[in-house]
Design a protein around this motif. Sequence first.
Motif, PDB file in Angstrom:
ATOM      1  N   MET A  65       0.792  -1.218   0.000  1.00 41.49           N
ATOM      2  CA  MET A  65       0.000   0.000   0.000  1.00 41.49           C
ATOM      3  C   MET A  65       0.827   1.270   0.000  1.00 41.49           C
ATOM      4  SD  MET A  65      -2.864  -1.066  -0.315  1.00 41.49           S
ATOM      5  CE  MET A  65      -3.891   0.319  -0.120  1.00 41.49           C
ATOM      6  N   TRP A  71       0.583   4.569  -6.805  1.00 40.19           N
ATOM      7  CA  TRP A  71       0.366   5.569  -7.841  1.00 40.19           C
ATOM      8  C   TRP A  71       1.152   5.307  -9.099  1.00 40.19           C
ATOM      9  CZ3 TRP A  71       0.577  10.759  -4.727  1.00 40.19           C
ATOM     10  CH2 TRP A  71      -0.520  10.784  -3.876  1.00 40.19           C
ATOM     11  N   ARG A  79      -9.184  -1.852  -8.736  1.00 38.16           N
ATOM     12  CA  ARG A  79     -10.226  -0.964  -8.249  1.00 38.16           C
ATOM     13  C   ARG A  79     -10.188   0.373  -8.950  1.00 38.16           C
ATOM     14  NH1 ARG A  79      -7.743   2.534  -4.166  1.00 38.16           N
ATOM     15  NH2 ARG A  79      -5.889   1.538  -3.380  1.00 38.16           N
ATOM     16  N   TYR A  80      -8.999   0.799  -9.386  1.00 39.46           N
ATOM     17  CA  TYR A  80      -8.911   2.090 -10.069  1.00 39.46           C
ATOM     18  C   TYR A  80      -9.492   1.995 -11.463  1.00 39.46           C
ATOM     19  CZ  TYR A  80      -6.813   6.548 -11.276  1.00 39.46           C
ATOM     20  OH  TYR A  80      -6.610   7.845 -11.641  1.00 39.46           O
ATOM     21  N   SER A 180      -6.805  11.511  -0.626  1.00 34.45           N
ATOM     22  CA  SER A 180      -6.269  10.157  -0.791  1.00 34.45           C
ATOM     23  C   SER A 180      -6.940   9.155   0.107  1.00 34.45           C
ATOM     24  CB  SER A 180      -4.766  10.115  -0.493  1.00 34.45           C
ATOM     25  OG  SER A 180      -4.058  10.850  -1.409  1.00 34.45           O
ATOM     26  N   ARG A 181      -8.220   9.270   0.302  1.00 32.87           N
ATOM     27  CA  ARG A 181      -8.921   8.249   1.069  1.00 32.87           C
ATOM     28  C   ARG A 181     -10.232   7.962   0.376  1.00 32.87           C
ATOM     29  NH1 ARG A 181     -12.609  10.834   4.465  1.00 32.87           N
ATOM     30  NH2 ARG A 181     -12.478  13.056   4.193  1.00 32.87           N
TER      31      ARG A 181
ATOM     32  N   LYS C  28      -5.852  10.468  -8.385  1.00 37.55           N
ATOM     33  CA  LYS C  28      -4.999   9.313  -8.094  1.00 37.55           C
ATOM     34  C   LYS C  28      -5.723   8.369  -7.154  1.00 37.55           C
ATOM     35  CE  LYS C  28      -0.695  11.713  -8.621  1.00 37.55           C
ATOM     36  NZ  LYS C  28       0.041  12.799  -8.014  1.00 37.55           N
ATOM     37  N   PRO C  29      -5.370   7.085  -7.183  1.00 43.52           N
ATOM     38  CA  PRO C  29      -6.101   6.155  -6.315  1.00 43.52           C
ATOM     39  C   PRO C  29      -5.853   6.450  -4.838  1.00 43.52           C
ATOM     40  CG  PRO C  29      -4.323   5.052  -7.476  1.00 43.52           C
ATOM     41  CD  PRO C  29      -4.420   6.400  -8.049  1.00 43.52           C
ATOM     42  N   ALA C  30      -6.836   6.136  -4.042  1.00 43.59           N
ATOM     43  CA  ALA C  30      -6.741   6.377  -2.611  1.00 43.59           C
ATOM     44  C   ALA C  30      -5.764   5.383  -1.997  1.00 43.59           C
ATOM     45  CB  ALA C  30      -8.106   6.240  -1.962  1.00 43.59           C
ATOM     46  N   THR C  31      -5.143   5.774  -0.909  1.00 43.72           N
ATOM     47  CA  THR C  31      -4.101   4.932  -0.339  1.00 43.72           C
ATOM     48  C   THR C  31      -4.491   4.375   1.021  1.00 43.72           C
ATOM     49  OG1 THR C  31      -3.101   6.904   0.593  1.00 43.72           O
ATOM     50  CG2 THR C  31      -2.251   6.157  -1.492  1.00 43.72           C
ATOM     51  N   THR C  32      -5.765   4.370   1.315  1.00 41.43           N
ATOM     52  CA  THR C  32      -6.157   3.855   2.624  1.00 41.43           C
ATOM     53  C   THR C  32      -6.760   2.468   2.498  1.00 41.43           C
ATOM     54  OG1 THR C  32      -8.280   4.919   2.416  1.00 41.43           O
ATOM     55  CG2 THR C  32      -6.580   6.128   3.563  1.00 41.43           C
ATOM     56  N   VAL C  33      -7.033   1.900   3.635  1.00 40.62           N
ATOM     57  CA  VAL C  33      -7.486   0.522   3.719  1.00 40.62           C
ATOM     58  C   VAL C  33      -8.787   0.517   4.502  1.00 40.62           C
ATOM     59  CG1 VAL C  33      -6.958  -1.570   4.990  1.00 40.62           C
ATOM     60  CG2 VAL C  33      -5.277  -0.606   3.497  1.00 40.62           C
TER      61      VAL C  33
END
Lengths: 473, 376, 171
Positions: A65, A71, A79-80, A180-181, C28-33
């Motif tokens: 992760m 990125w 998922r992206y 970013s969440r 950009k894709p999220a970086t959380t879980v």
Amino acid sequence: MTDKPSESDKPDEAKKEEAPAAKPAPAKPPAKPPVKELPKPVFNEHPTHPAYQGRASRLLHANRMAPNRVWEDKWRLPRYRNGAIMLAGILGGLTVGAVLIDRFGMTVWMKLWNTLFAVLGRVAAAAGASADSVAAAKAFAETSPWIWSPLKVILVLHVILVAPIFLVWWERKISAHMQSRFGPMYVGWFHGVLQTVADGIKLLLKENIQPASADSWVHRLAPAVVCFPAILAFAPVSFGGDLIAADIDVSVVYIFAMAGISVVGIMMAGWGSGNKYSLLGGLRSAAQLVSYELPRGFAIMPVIMFAGSLSLVRIADAQSGTWFGFVPRWFIFYPVVGQLSFLIFLIASVAETNRTPFDIPEAESELVAGFHTEYSGMRFSLFFLAEYAYMLLACLLMSAFFFGGGNPPLPGLDFVPGWYWFLGKTMALVFLFMWFRWTFPRLRVDRVMDLCWKFLLPWSFANIAFAGLYLLF
Amino acid sequence: MTETAADNKPKLKSDQMFINLGPQHPSTHGVLRIGLTIEGEIIVNAVPDVGYLHRGTEKLAEIRGYHHCVVLSDRWDYLNAMGNNMVFCMAAEKLMGVEVPERAQQLRVLMLELNRIASHLLFFGTYGIDIGAFTAFLHAFREREMVLDLFEMVCGARMTYNYIRLGGVMKELPKEWLDRCREFVPFFKKRLAEYDDLLSFNPIFLDRTKTVGAVGGKEALAWGWSGPNLRASGVPYDMRKFQPYSSYEKFDFEIPVGKDGSCWDRYYCRVREMHESLKIVEQVLGGLPEGPILGKGVAKVPKAPPGETYAAIEGARGDLGIHLVSDGNMSPYRLHVKAPSFINLQILQEMLVGQKISDVVAILGSIDIVLGEVDR
Amino acid sequence: MGNYFSTIFGAFTAILKGMSVTFKTMLKPATTVQYPTEKLVPYEGYRGALLFDADTCISCNLCVKACPSFCIQLENATNEAGKKIAKVKWYTIDFGKCNFCRLCEESCPTKPKSVWHSLDYEITFFKRDEMVRCWQKGFEFIGKYFDREAKEFKKPEGQVQIQTTQQRCQY
């Protein structure tokens, strides 16, 4: 205290074995002590909450992760990819749906309507009424304002009350992705769409606490006084074409008047809370709102001058057509005047709706609490609803005034109905509001006032002068 | 206050109100209480009240051995735990005369600078939230997660590391750690540029912070300031350059110095320090020498010879010092921590007077205190 | 005059730059879980909850002395003649005091170590009793707590569980 394997443990027997042997015997490392069989990994489901049982769960290894890795090959992330395809699909689906409704909706509806009355006619004939009375009833239903006006009002009301559900969800999602969440993902079948509904139900079930020192009736009425004008102000707004609840000739003035009534509600909220900090916060907020109404009004003057009318429908109509065949005649494209008016109206609207960077009353502003501190439950959610309704109203007005409201950007695209374009422009402006909120820090209160009186207001006057010059030539 | 001619004019009668800022408040600085006496919007008197996080660690240290004290030291300035470990180990090593091997020294530098980056990232995020920019916080924490992941890989913990030990460091680096660190460096450089765009040069942020909290160099020195606060006021004092420790003299980095000591200068000093720390990290990664990671001469239960010593490092908050007195036993006789946040706090009682309430949070945030260090 | 316009223009471009940062991050894709349904496994060497193996312990008391919070207690087992042997009768860790510093694991002389950190970070308790964990011969790695009302040793339900294969030092 270190973790390096101690050298002294090297097998002495191996060394002794090697020395006397003629051919080199392979050095045997000592047998490792038998490790007790460790239990298999147990995935720890949340022990008490039944909602988590049975949901697909995964253990993720942390090194997957790291943001730089995520990125770098983001298009390889399923998922992206799926998210992008889904978004494109939704937008495309909406467009196709809009076109289809526009093309075939009326005919399908007329068919259904006529079938309904045919059935009613047969029922009435069986009951003994004449065919004329059925035809008269049909004509009445089709044209009478007694039926259509209330219907339009109810529709507009529903739009305003349902729109914040979508807007709040959208704001949470956009703010999340800018940070970013993920945002709401759990409630509702698709990425938490029902989260706002759940929150609304939760707020409804909460106790309406009223402070003992509060002025009881003022405290109770304040949310309503803030919310009603928001709903009333939507009456003359045209959602493209003739989807309008009440086509008033002076709709612009009416809308601004309604927006001004909410200031009274805010002051009532500040006073009625019985808390000196709420009073201070309410007064500050009221001062901010009243101040920013001026640049808002003056920024609209050029638009009204160009369109020659105060009615939203006619302003939107004045922006149809193109220059040079491809530049639409939207007011924002008028040199200098259009852009200046738009910027002033935009900044003033952001300030009017109490959004960051002007959200001193709303945020935990250090010591002075906002005017809605003493509100809980549904009363609080009414303030919230009013804020989103005003934001929607501001964006609708902006798309009507500056972006042609209903007119397509290119002349060939008018098979897509006007309300679709209107909605699209409005949503783009709503996105702009949300983008502002999550990027900028807060302005200090005195700077907010400075910005209004020393910057926006003089420029709005200058703008009117430019518009006059433009009209002269 | 002396009577001036202005006092003789008939004034509006206004009451002075006493309000508490804290110990719980939305700006996440820990449990600090400031008793403010305000008159309208202006602050007339400010009294910082500390002690809500006092855990008596200095007394606890007197009954614990030296290795145990390292564990205690983690919890002073918990955002800069490597620094705390480092300064205590420096003091104890001075007393005991332990030589730290070269590789251990450079590993210590690496960890210290990464920890400085993490601490300044948290400052950046929380200062953004204080001023109202919520996104900066989450961006900062996304990067901080990467640094914390690096620490987790090397020593197993994310905040209280217990990694720098007497005589060296606890553990050797895992195999893929250097590669991960090398990946982090360019990624973070790009993010630092983004932070400048997002917050540092944002006109609203500049307007909010550049006009408040100006502290001159002389005044800062008089109040005993140190660290980025002092450097922002124009005094180029950095322990890493003045009294280099643990092989800092081998690395090439600059000290960012501010001009007028406003809140923005203090903030921007820390952002530039992140750049410089990243430079140091790159240099260490470029040439980490081989060798042992723990020096000789540290017993399982170390006993320091009688004596006293003072050791200081450039922590993320300022000049962090330890005064260690030993009487030959396995516990220190007296351990005193010179905490920079505690000293930096004192100026609030003078600086806040005359400011508006809305500026209190901006000023308090820019001094960057950590209550674990203030209260110990 | 020119200064006025250049400040406005400078502010405008700075604002647009800030907005572009958030816009790019949004794409950009999220970086959380998603925590309860997706859990991160820490790196090896992570200092999670302590586990104990009563069979390999030689009851040397080094961990007791090494702990800075004095949270480990143990008692030597005795053989039939009453003499102490190198086995542990019972071993207790008070997780309320443990600060996860790894000093006990480092000081343990057995190979493999008798006390070690697992990768478990979901250490929650419903009762204070569950914080004091006891091990005897035959108890599992996660130990049992003594329930004062029921007056018996019970396994903690649904709390400290082994998250995944733990890092047991072989050195």
